[in-house]
Design an enzyme around this catalytic site. Sequence first.
Site, PDB file in Angstrom:
ATOM      1  CB  CYS A   1      -2.012   1.832   6.110  1.00 44.80           C
ATOM      2  SG  CYS A   1      -1.566   0.998   4.522  1.00 44.80           S
TER       3      CYS A   1
ATOM      4  CD  GLU B   1      -2.065   4.190   3.112  1.00 44.52           C
ATOM      5  OE1 GLU B   1      -3.214   4.486   3.622  1.00 44.52           O
ATOM      6  OE2 GLU B   1      -1.594   3.303   2.124  1.00 44.52           O
TER       7      GLU B   1
ATOM      8  CB  CYS C   1      -6.536  -0.437   5.177  1.00 41.88           C
ATOM      9  SG  CYS C   1      -4.752  -1.171   5.030  1.00 41.88           S
TER      10      CYS C   1
ATOM     11  CG  HIS D   1      -1.847  -0.965   1.164  1.00 41.97           C
ATOM     12  ND1 HIS D   1      -3.077  -0.794   1.863  1.00 41.97           N
ATOM     13  CD2 HIS D   1      -2.131  -2.037   0.338  1.00 41.97           C
ATOM     14  CE1 HIS D   1      -3.901  -2.032   1.804  1.00 41.97           C
ATOM     15  NE2 HIS D   1      -3.380  -2.761   0.911  1.00 41.97           N
TER      16      HIS D   1
END
Length: 152
Positions: free
Chosen positions: A88, A57, A85, A55
Amino acid sequence: MTGHTNPFMQLALEQAQKAASADEVPVGAVVVGPDGKTLASAHNLVETNRDPTAHAEILALRSACEILKNPRLVDCDLYVTLEPCAMCAQAIAFARIRRLYFGASDPKGGGVEHGGRIFNQPTCHHKPELYGGIGEAESALLLKNFFQSLRN
């Protein structure tokens, strides 16, 4: 893009656009260092890297930690185009991010204001200052257009 967006969120939006161009969910992230300058930026690479943890992040945090040679990003801020999410959000807590700025809310997959609300859990040892809705319209439009194109 309006141009009225915070410059760091603008950079995150540019990263999100790169993700969309690579057929990745358009999410971008930027880590700002203690000096107020961009330390690292990234976009989703889940499909490209065949990695469910890739992801934006996570990738931006990894890069910033590498640059600072420290697993904790004390006094650093994170800008991301979509509400993080749960995975993260937990990484953000572990990294000790000072402030989290995010664009669009994510009622289905978010872990900050929705879902697990990671920062509100008693097991969460660090909670960043939260600022949602920064560049929200631009972030939401990128996501909407991306998912609409998948359906066509």
